[in-house]
Design a protein around this motif. Sequence first.
Motif, PDB file in Angstrom:
ATOM      1  N   UNK A   9       0.903  -1.099  -0.002  1.00 59.99           N
ATOM      2  CA  UNK A   9      -0.062   0.044  -0.133  1.00 59.99           C
ATOM      3  C   UNK A   9       0.889   1.295   0.049  1.00 59.99           C
ATOM      4  N   UNK A  10       0.356   2.421  -0.832  1.00 55.56           N
ATOM      5  CA  UNK A  10       1.079   3.604  -0.616  1.00 55.56           C
ATOM      6  C   UNK A  10       1.201   4.033   0.816  1.00 55.56           C
ATOM      7  N   UNK A  11       2.163   4.857   1.135  1.00 51.90           N
ATOM      8  CA  UNK A  11       2.208   5.374   2.526  1.00 51.90           C
ATOM      9  C   UNK A  11       0.986   5.864   3.236  1.00 51.90           C
ATOM     10  N   UNK A  12       0.235   6.728   2.446  1.00 49.93           N
ATOM     11  CA  UNK A  12      -0.927   7.408   2.756  1.00 49.93           C
ATOM     12  C   UNK A  12      -2.046   6.699   2.966  1.00 49.93           C
ATOM     13  N   UNK A  13      -2.062   5.422   2.506  1.00 49.70           N
ATOM     14  CA  UNK A  13      -2.973   4.340   2.649  1.00 49.70           C
ATOM     15  C   UNK A  13      -2.765   3.515   3.733  1.00 49.70           C
ATOM     16  N   UNK A  14      -1.638   3.403   4.258  1.00 52.46           N
ATOM     17  CA  UNK A  14      -1.303   2.258   5.428  1.00 52.46           C
ATOM     18  C   UNK A  14      -2.174   2.476   6.625  1.00 52.46           C
ATOM     19  N   UNK A  15      -3.022   1.366   6.951  1.00 50.70           N
ATOM     20  CA  UNK A  15      -3.965   1.317   8.103  1.00 50.70           C
ATOM     21  C   UNK A  15      -3.493   0.944   9.521  1.00 50.70           C
ATOM     22  N   UNK A  16      -3.792   1.468  10.512  1.00 53.88           N
ATOM     23  CA  UNK A  16      -3.180   1.298  11.701  1.00 53.88           C
ATOM     24  C   UNK A  16      -3.722   0.093  12.367  1.00 53.88           C
ATOM     25  N   UNK A  17      -4.813  -0.202  11.817  1.00 53.88           N
ATOM     26  CA  UNK A  17      -5.291  -1.617  12.311  1.00 53.88           C
ATOM     27  C   UNK A  17      -4.644  -2.631  11.674  1.00 53.88           C
ATOM     28  N   UNK A  18      -4.392  -2.522  10.416  1.00 56.78           N
ATOM     29  CA  UNK A  18      -3.531  -3.490   9.441  1.00 56.78           C
ATOM     30  C   UNK A  18      -2.138  -3.595  10.091  1.00 56.78           C
ATOM     31  N   UNK A  19      -1.749  -2.520  10.471  1.00 54.87           N
ATOM     32  CA  UNK A  19      -0.357  -2.593  10.931  1.00 54.87           C
ATOM     33  C   UNK A  19      -0.016  -3.370  12.302  1.00 54.87           C
ATOM     34  N   UNK A  95       4.786   4.733  17.023  1.00 59.68           N
ATOM     35  CA  UNK A  95       4.099   3.469  16.923  1.00 59.68           C
ATOM     36  C   UNK A  95       5.263   2.251  16.797  1.00 59.68           C
ATOM     37  N   UNK A  96       5.729   2.396  15.813  1.00 58.53           N
ATOM     38  CA  UNK A  96       6.586   1.188  15.436  1.00 58.53           C
ATOM     39  C   UNK A  96       7.665   1.110  16.132  1.00 58.53           C
ATOM     40  N   UNK A  97       8.590   2.203  16.512  1.00 59.62           N
ATOM     41  CA  UNK A  97       9.610   2.101  17.650  1.00 59.62           C
ATOM     42  C   UNK A  97       9.408   1.806  18.853  1.00 59.62           C
TER      43      UNK A  97
ATOM     44  N   UNK B  29     -10.138   0.160  19.639  1.00 60.77           N
ATOM     45  CA  UNK B  29      -9.434   1.347  19.641  1.00 60.77           C
ATOM     46  C   UNK B  29     -10.112   2.472  19.966  1.00 60.77           C
ATOM     47  N   UNK B  30     -11.278   2.368  19.546  1.00 60.64           N
ATOM     48  CA  UNK B  30     -12.370   3.586  19.743  1.00 60.64           C
ATOM     49  C   UNK B  30     -12.713   3.288  21.393  1.00 60.64           C
ATOM     50  N   UNK B  31     -12.691   2.485  21.966  1.00 56.85           N
ATOM     51  CA  UNK B  31     -13.097   1.965  23.141  1.00 56.85           C
ATOM     52  C   UNK B  31     -11.741   2.642  24.211  1.00 56.85           C
ATOM     53  N   UNK B  96       1.074   2.410  23.980  1.00 58.35           N
ATOM     54  CA  UNK B  96      -0.423   2.650  24.194  1.00 58.35           C
ATOM     55  C   UNK B  96      -0.553   4.232  23.626  1.00 58.35           C
ATOM     56  N   UNK B  97       0.183   5.079  24.219  1.00 62.15           N
ATOM     57  CA  UNK B  97      -0.171   6.437  24.120  1.00 62.15           C
ATOM     58  C   UNK B  97       0.218   6.670  22.418  1.00 62.15           C
ATOM     59  N   UNK B  98       1.298   6.116  21.916  1.00 61.71           N
ATOM     60  CA  UNK B  98       1.476   6.312  20.456  1.00 61.71           C
ATOM     61  C   UNK B  98       0.358   5.688  19.559  1.00 61.71           C
ATOM     62  N   UNK B  99      -0.054   4.524  19.836  1.00 58.39           N
ATOM     63  CA  UNK B  99      -1.277   3.961  19.137  1.00 58.39           C
ATOM     64  C   UNK B  99      -2.359   4.675  19.296  1.00 58.39           C
ATOM     65  N   UNK B 100      -2.642   5.378  20.567  1.00 60.11           N
ATOM     66  CA  UNK B 100      -4.115   5.766  20.487  1.00 60.11           C
ATOM     67  C   UNK B 100      -4.024   7.189  19.984  1.00 60.11           C
ATOM     68  N   UNK B 101      -2.792   7.915  19.925  1.00 61.05           N
ATOM     69  CA  UNK B 101      -2.456   9.128  19.200  1.00 61.05           C
ATOM     70  C   UNK B 101      -3.035   8.884  17.739  1.00 61.05           C
ATOM     71  N   UNK B 102      -2.292   7.923  17.077  1.00 54.77           N
ATOM     72  CA  UNK B 102      -2.294   7.676  15.779  1.00 54.77           C
ATOM     73  C   UNK B 102      -3.728   7.250  15.531  1.00 54.77           C
ATOM     74  N   UNK B 103      -4.391   6.706  16.390  1.00 52.07           N
ATOM     75  CA  UNK B 103      -5.853   6.378  16.127  1.00 52.07           C
ATOM     76  C   UNK B 103      -6.664   7.510  16.029  1.00 52.07           C
ATOM     77  N   UNK B 104      -6.148   8.529  16.408  1.00 56.61           N
ATOM     78  CA  UNK B 104      -6.995   9.971  16.584  1.00 56.61           C
ATOM     79  C   UNK B 104      -7.615  10.284  17.965  1.00 56.61           C
ATOM     80  N   UNK B 105      -7.039   9.324  18.732  1.00 55.02           N
ATOM     81  CA  UNK B 105      -7.789   9.680  20.215  1.00 55.02           C
ATOM     82  C   UNK B 105      -6.880  10.583  21.319  1.00 55.02           C
TER      83      UNK B 105
END
Lengths: 107, 107
Positions: A9-19, A95-97, B29-31, B96-105
């Motif tokens: 997927x292109x970078x801007x379509x990478x999905x957090x849940x999938x990662x 997230x990744x790091x 993630x929303x919860x 946790x914080x980076x994931x929640x932030x990435x999820x827009x929370x």
Amino acid sequence: MPVNPYPQPPADEVDLVEVLRALADPVRLRIVARLTDGEYHPCGVEEYGLEIHKSTLSHHFKTLREAGVTATLVRGRNHGVRLRRDELETRFPGVLDSIVAAAGGLS
Amino acid sequence: MPVNPYPQPPADEVDLVEVLRALADPVRLRIVARLTDGEYHPCGVEEYGLEIHKSTLSHHFKTLREAGVTATLVRGRNHGVRLRRDELETRFPGVLDSIVAAAGGLS
């Protein structure tokens, strides 16, 4: 024009849940930890210190690539895989790091 | 002594892969994003703005609790749930914080 056999997927379509799904596996975490230098690495089992079948490893690479975590390069008969670390850091900062560090892959 | 109907793993036994699996879901993630203040919140669907069945929500709470992401408190007939944010931050810094932030929370 040939179809890319290793689409990602292109970078801007990478999905957090999938990662997160891709990273939520001990073998894939180990692979990712091995790739943190951002360089291309061989796709062989011996590179990762894993005692799993080659086809199982291929499946893990496919999961990581399709989620947008890694990129695959083909040069003739050789395959290389690298982490899309910069793109992921831009899209999902920390997230990744943090996950790789928590998995013991970074100091 | 009564058996705790809502068991959760102790902080030092929380497993990174289980946490990632628990977070790798849009509803969960929303919860989690709703719980970032660290306070106890009601377990009702309306609290999270989710259009899902109560039993489905209960399943998501169970997944989060068993992974060590949340704690459940029972007071009479009322249930409350909170994020184990400090414990997770100690065990897996930034995850946790980076994931929640990435999820827009988080802002």
